[in-house]
Design a protein around this motif. Sequence first.
Motif, PDB file in Angstrom:
ATOM      1  N   ASP A  22       0.842  -1.185   0.000  1.00 26.56           N
ATOM      2  CA  ASP A  22       0.000   0.000   0.000  1.00 26.56           C
ATOM      3  C   ASP A  22       0.877   1.234   0.000  1.00 26.56           C
ATOM      4  OD1 ASP A  22      -2.139  -1.650   0.172  1.00 26.56           O
ATOM      5  OD2 ASP A  22      -2.226  -1.556   2.377  1.00 26.56           O
ATOM      6  N   MET A  23       0.270   2.295  -0.473  1.00 29.10           N
ATOM      7  CA  MET A  23       0.925   3.591  -0.417  1.00 29.10           C
ATOM      8  C   MET A  23       1.275   3.891   1.043  1.00 29.10           C
ATOM      9  SD  MET A  23       1.654   6.123  -2.384  1.00 29.10           S
ATOM     10  CE  MET A  23       2.010   7.851  -2.151  1.00 29.10           C
ATOM     11  N   SER A  24       2.454   4.469   1.292  1.00 28.52           N
ATOM     12  CA  SER A  24       2.924   4.849   2.634  1.00 28.52           C
ATOM     13  C   SER A  24       3.296   3.667   3.524  1.00 28.52           C
ATOM     14  CB  SER A  24       1.910   5.719   3.397  1.00 28.52           C
ATOM     15  OG  SER A  24       1.601   6.839   2.649  1.00 28.52           O
ATOM     16  N   ASP A  25       3.335   2.472   2.992  1.00 30.80           N
ATOM     17  CA  ASP A  25       3.754   1.330   3.811  1.00 30.80           C
ATOM     18  C   ASP A  25       5.226   1.445   4.173  1.00 30.80           C
ATOM     19  OD1 ASP A  25       1.402   0.080   3.892  1.00 30.80           O
ATOM     20  OD2 ASP A  25       1.955  -1.671   2.662  1.00 30.80           O
ATOM     21  N   VAL A  26       5.551   0.898   5.326  1.00 30.51           N
ATOM     22  CA  VAL A  26       6.962   0.787   5.706  1.00 30.51           C
ATOM     23  C   VAL A  26       7.519  -0.491   5.087  1.00 30.51           C
ATOM     24  CG1 VAL A  26       8.524   0.346   7.629  1.00 30.51           C
ATOM     25  CG2 VAL A  26       6.789   2.111   7.813  1.00 30.51           C
ATOM     26  N   VAL A  27       8.705  -0.396   4.484  1.00 31.03           N
ATOM     27  CA  VAL A  27       9.313  -1.571   3.849  1.00 31.03           C
ATOM     28  C   VAL A  27      10.698  -1.804   4.430  1.00 31.03           C
ATOM     29  CG1 VAL A  27       8.074  -1.321   1.667  1.00 31.03           C
ATOM     30  CG2 VAL A  27      10.229  -0.140   1.986  1.00 31.03           C
ATOM     31  N   ARG A  28      11.195  -3.018   4.261  1.00 31.80           N
ATOM     32  CA  ARG A  28      12.556  -3.353   4.671  1.00 31.80           C
ATOM     33  C   ARG A  28      13.359  -3.619   3.413  1.00 31.80           C
ATOM     34  NH1 ARG A  28      14.388  -3.369   9.841  1.00 31.80           N
ATOM     35  NH2 ARG A  28      12.685  -3.333  11.337  1.00 31.80           N
ATOM     36  N   VAL A  29      14.486  -2.935   3.276  1.00 29.91           N
ATOM     37  CA  VAL A  29      15.232  -2.987   2.034  1.00 29.91           C
ATOM     38  C   VAL A  29      16.573  -3.693   2.227  1.00 29.91           C
ATOM     39  CG1 VAL A  29      16.210  -1.604   0.163  1.00 29.91           C
ATOM     40  CG2 VAL A  29      14.176  -0.795   1.356  1.00 29.91           C
ATOM     41  N   GLY A  30      16.856  -4.666   1.341  1.00 30.49           N
ATOM     42  CA  GLY A  30      18.179  -5.286   1.286  1.00 30.49           C
ATOM     43  C   GLY A  30      18.463  -6.238   2.432  1.00 30.49           C
ATOM     44  N   SER A  45       5.771  -0.626  -9.470  1.00 31.57           N
ATOM     45  CA  SER A  45       7.040  -0.105  -8.961  1.00 31.57           C
ATOM     46  C   SER A  45       6.773   1.033  -7.978  1.00 31.57           C
ATOM     47  CB  SER A  45       7.928   0.351 -10.119  1.00 31.57           C
ATOM     48  OG  SER A  45       7.644   1.687 -10.430  1.00 31.57           O
ATOM     49  N   ALA A  46       7.622   1.105  -6.979  1.00 31.51           N
ATOM     50  CA  ALA A  46       7.405   2.073  -5.904  1.00 31.51           C
ATOM     51  C   ALA A  46       8.683   2.854  -5.649  1.00 31.51           C
ATOM     52  CB  ALA A  46       6.981   1.333  -4.629  1.00 31.51           C
ATOM     53  N   SER A  47       8.531   4.158  -5.389  1.00 28.62           N
ATOM     54  CA  SER A  47       9.661   4.958  -4.929  1.00 28.62           C
ATOM     55  C   SER A  47       9.660   4.911  -3.409  1.00 28.62           C
ATOM     56  CB  SER A  47       9.529   6.406  -5.375  1.00 28.62           C
ATOM     57  OG  SER A  47       9.479   6.458  -6.764  1.00 28.62           O
ATOM     58  N   ILE A  48      10.822   4.600  -2.866  1.00 29.58           N
ATOM     59  CA  ILE A  48      10.909   4.388  -1.421  1.00 29.58           C
ATOM     60  C   ILE A  48      11.910   5.363  -0.835  1.00 29.58           C
ATOM     61  CG2 ILE A  48      11.592   2.727   0.356  1.00 29.58           C
ATOM     62  CD1 ILE A  48      10.904   0.578  -1.894  1.00 29.58           C
ATOM     63  N   GLN A  49      11.510   6.039   0.254  1.00 30.37           N
ATOM     64  CA  GLN A  49      12.481   6.861   0.965  1.00 30.37           C
ATOM     65  C   GLN A  49      13.050   6.011   2.088  1.00 30.37           C
ATOM     66  OE1 GLN A  49      11.637  10.779   2.573  1.00 30.37           O
ATOM     67  NE2 GLN A  49      10.187   9.971   4.063  1.00 30.37           N
ATOM     68  N   VAL A  50      14.370   5.837   2.072  1.00 28.68           N
ATOM     69  CA  VAL A  50      14.992   4.949   3.055  1.00 28.68           C
ATOM     70  C   VAL A  50      15.542   5.787   4.204  1.00 28.68           C
ATOM     71  CG1 VAL A  50      16.793   3.221   3.422  1.00 28.68           C
ATOM     72  CG2 VAL A  50      15.550   3.276   1.272  1.00 28.68           C
ATOM     73  N   TYR A  51      15.209   5.391   5.436  1.00 26.30           N
ATOM     74  CA  TYR A  51      15.562   6.179   6.607  1.00 26.30           C
ATOM     75  C   TYR A  51      16.993   5.975   7.066  1.00 26.30           C
ATOM     76  CZ  TYR A  51      10.672   7.334   6.940  1.00 26.30           C
ATOM     77  OH  TYR A  51       9.422   7.811   6.681  1.00 26.30           O
ATOM     78  N   GLU A  52      17.746   5.127   6.367  1.00 23.05           N
ATOM     79  CA  GLU A  52      19.125   4.906   6.772  1.00 23.05           C
ATOM     80  C   GLU A  52      20.030   5.071   5.574  1.00 23.05           C
ATOM     81  OE1 GLU A  52      19.363   1.572   9.834  1.00 23.05           O
ATOM     82  OE2 GLU A  52      17.446   1.174   8.869  1.00 23.05           O
ATOM     83  N   GLU A  53      21.325   5.165   5.821  1.00 23.55           N
ATOM     84  CA  GLU A  53      22.308   5.332   4.762  1.00 23.55           C
ATOM     85  C   GLU A  53      22.220   4.144   3.797  1.00 23.55           C
ATOM     86  OE1 GLU A  53      24.583   7.754   4.002  1.00 23.55           O
ATOM     87  OE2 GLU A  53      25.106   6.415   2.349  1.00 23.55           O
ATOM     88  N   THR A  54      22.189   4.434   2.467  1.00 20.23           N
ATOM     89  CA  THR A  54      21.976   3.358   1.489  1.00 20.23           C
ATOM     90  C   THR A  54      23.279   2.885   0.851  1.00 20.23           C
ATOM     91  OG1 THR A  54      21.505   5.050  -0.120  1.00 20.23           O
ATOM     92  CG2 THR A  54      19.615   3.960   0.854  1.00 20.23           C
ATOM     93  N   SER A  55      24.404   3.327   1.365  1.00 19.61           N
ATOM     94  CA  SER A  55      25.700   2.907   0.842  1.00 19.61           C
ATOM     95  C   SER A  55      25.776   1.373   0.800  1.00 19.61           C
ATOM     96  CB  SER A  55      26.776   3.479   1.767  1.00 19.61           C
ATOM     97  OG  SER A  55      28.013   2.964   1.432  1.00 19.61           O
ATOM     98  N   GLY A  56      26.198   0.831  -0.328  1.00 19.08           N
ATOM     99  CA  GLY A  56      26.318  -0.626  -0.434  1.00 19.08           C
ATOM    100  C   GLY A  56      25.070  -1.324  -0.935  1.00 19.08           C
ATOM    101  N   LEU A  57      24.056  -0.545  -1.264  1.00 17.27           N
ATOM    102  CA  LEU A  57      22.817  -1.139  -1.765  1.00 17.27           C
ATOM    103  C   LEU A  57      22.816  -1.046  -3.289  1.00 17.27           C
ATOM    104  CD1 LEU A  57      20.198  -2.153  -0.320  1.00 17.27           C
ATOM    105  CD2 LEU A  57      19.237   0.096  -0.755  1.00 17.27           C
ATOM    106  N   GLY A  58      22.365  -2.095  -3.963  1.00 17.48           N
ATOM    107  CA  GLY A  58      22.366  -2.051  -5.421  1.00 17.48           C
ATOM    108  C   GLY A  58      21.161  -2.750  -5.994  1.00 17.48           C
TER     109      GLY A  58
END
Lengths: 590, 458
Positions: A22-30, A45-58
């Motif tokens: 859903d829109m505004s859902d919290v997701v876990r990335v990587g 497809s969704a644009s996600i704002q990640v609350y932590e540093e994304t260094s090393g994510l691909g």
Amino acid sequence: MSGKVVKVSGPLVVATGLADADMSDVVRVGEQKLIGEILTMTGDSASIQVYEETSGLGPGAVVETTGAPLSVELGPGLLENIYDGIQRPLTEIRALTGHTIARGVSVPALNREREWYFTPVVEAGAEITGGVILGEVQETTAILHRIMAPPGLTGTLKEIRSGLFKVTDVIARVETPAGETVPVTMMQKWPVRVSRPYRRKFTPSVPLCSGQRVIDTMFPLAKGGTAAVPGPFGSGKTVVQHQLAKWSDVDIVVYIGCGERGNEMTDVLMEFPELIDPHTGEPLMKRTVLIANTSDMPVAAREASIYTGITIAEYFRDMGYDVAVIADSTSRWAEALREMSGRLEEMPGEEGYPAYLASRLAQFYERAGCVECLGGDGRRGSLTAIGAVSPPGGDTSEPVSQATMRIVKVFWGLDSSLAYARHFPAINWLNSYSLYLDGLRPHFDQTYGRDFFANRDRAMALLQEEAELQEIVKLVGQDSLSAPDRLTLEAAKMLREDFLQQNAFVELDAYSSYEKQAKLLSVILRYYDLCSAAIGKGYDDTLSLFSIGARERIGRAKMVPPEEYEAAYDLILREMELQINDLMKGGEEL
Amino acid sequence: MIKEYRTISEIVSPLMMIKGVEGVTYDELAELELPNGEVRHCKVLEVDGDTAVVQLFENAAGINLSRSKVRFLGHPLELAVSADMLGRVFTGMGTPRDGGPEILAEARMDINGLPMNPAARDYPNEFIQTGISTIDGLNTLVRGQKLPIFSGSGLPHAQLAAQIARQAKVLGDEAANFAVVFAAIGITFEEAEFFVQEFNRTGAIDRTVLFTNLADDPAVERIATPRMALTAAEYLAFERDMHVLVILTDITNYAEALREVSAAKKEVPGRRGYPGYLYTDLATMYERAGRRIGKPGSITMIPILTMPEDDKTHPIPDLTGYITEGQIILSRDLYRKGVNPPVDVLPSLSRLKDKGIGKGKTREDHADTMNQLFSAYSRGKEAKELMTILGESALTPTDLQFARFADEFEKRYVSQGPEENRSIEETLTIGWELLKILPTSELKRIRTEYIEKYLPRD
């Protein structure tokens, strides 16, 4: 249901395969399970704002949705705690990862192991609606935490227990009209971007006593009101905010350090447990919740931090408490908004800020107010919102200041020229305002007498007059002024130096009760009246009038301890009268 | 097995686009090998499907699209750290510049660091005596503080920074484990050489780590230079328990490099073309100063920046001022008058001063005299302004005394020369002697008992 990352650009991640989210859902990335929130959705497809540093994510990294929007945990254990922008407890993170904040740390906001003694205040069989107080927990020595039925729950209380419980233990069961049995725990969850419901709102009518003379007397704030403190750097914004957090006569303070200095939060953490609240006699920390998302912490979580803070504040308001939310600084929050908007490639509004900046700010401040809480017992709570604004170069014509000024009712404008002269708090009396004056007037008249308000207006008039006279002095010098004008200048100087200036770092001066403020103001104005009368009778040696002994004693009057001030001020009043009379007699003899 | 790509599709210095990549992650470091074997570095700014956008740290000249090779290294930009770094000179990218051997790494640290947990910070409250009255007496520096110098072109900020580095000490802790980390960001050889000679002259060079990106070195490299320096400082402070003073000069050059990259990325510009995230970017550097609970070491930071047109509201000084714990501002007027160091006292500020002064730290009367000196100087300057318009006769006798005070204050308190090292007692004594110019009844900000105890009698 999980998706895959296709694009990473700083804190913005695009993932596909998230059709079920859903829109505004919290997701876990990587692999590290970084916390993020869905901002936009196109197809799957969704644009996600990640609350932590994304260094090393691909690309290719797995994205999982939690199926719930960004929420906070509400229950016993909030007070005395320090959280980051998405309510992760920083002290516990420190125990886990040391001095720095590692990524992907997952710690529950409320301690799951700690037990609280729950005392029910209703009995089984009672009819329950959302907001009804079920029982109480003595959370800290200062605050009784009222456990409420979560909003939206209606039914008959089947069972309620007393004793030691963890926040996730079932303390009661409610049978809904549909025949379903709902277990109730001490902990509730609430999405941060949705305001918590109340029965109705009122116009604020009681002043918030902050112990700061320039605020309380000149530009008062009402409980349930909104205020902004704009100012360039070095003008003392943070000290004003800290003073409000320390001395305001509210029950709970939620202090949000949003994109500011780490050491400022450390200062609060070290100082508040030592300071004693003058209203309750308990350490200030016992009533405080801290949200710290300092400037070096991830920018996306900064955007969330003010919502996290105000939702916690609303929860305490719902218990019937007076709560103050202090956000330092809303400009950093707006910058976080701008950064995310830029990465989403949205059409920018003014100065690159998104077009929805003003409406988001308005939504935040509108969550303040005086309300009758849910639960049907008529209890009232208030939420006061105070936001610092850091305008670039101190120029308040920029979008964040302007949008804020359209919403808030109290404006304490800090001035760098006052700060250079070490006039603190550097609140400029000429351009600050409070729109609560009329609403608060009945309360002032009743509590401190009609004189209080009249004196305030006279003091403001003197200060205004001073500003005009100063223009003349700059052109022709002080000598050419008439005696009454010289007196006006002198009285205004006394108001500035002996009343408005207040030293936050001197114990005796940091907090001044309303009664002491009222009396000090009346002493200064009495001096003005006596001198004015003398001049009116033809005595024009103003230099002698301005150097009587009582005049110097007024200069030191604010440092008189709270238990002695009444007698001391009365003494000054008597001396003043005698000394001026003596002068006049001497004058007649000549 | 590291894959090599020959699929560079576009170069717009300092950005480069590489197609058909696999397994590349954000912020990863990559090496670019030119046909002649030369190796340059770049980092990943964005990955979109199989396309990576990277930012070069060095010059783009000579890169051939089809014959250059790119290797992604799987880790972000790192610095090899060890205690042997002391006494060495490095380039802005952390490779030795002094002809000495490579550093044998005791650890490799990500130059971006990690945000410090506010609950793990220890509040800075140890007084540092710099021997400079305007700093010690009025804008006190404490261990773990970040206090920038706002200067202008042609003002002696380098001398001031060198004087602080030379004279700074914590009272009663003289044997402290002290080190200097110096980052030259886009400054000229001469300016960098001044610091090197200064450190040589005082023997401090053995306790100094220098990172130099000079004016003719690639501009984009400047984005990495201060982070290299701070990573070295963090290692020395928190792994080696040293008290580290970090001097970063000149932040204005850093911000300009950042603007260059942002413009190349076609980002929406903020004020004066600087990127909207300039605040956050500067904060991630400045906030690395501080102390940590349970660690004896500390990082004290003195960034130097030249304000374009001496304008304090320019985005670089403005945003810096919002992050740092105060600022020391140099004034061109004072410098012209021959006052050195030309510290403009009124707009200068140290936010942490109140925690570092007073009984047991400096002296009980410090706070009161400090406030009194500030307000008296401010009033004296106002009186002097009035005097220039209306002439001396228009001032009251008291205002004349204040005007005289302001002159004497600049002459005796602010001005002291680059070699004079004043103890805090000397500074306080000069302050009291100056206050004697004023009538005692005007000393409202000082407690009566201190006036009785400290005001010099005839």
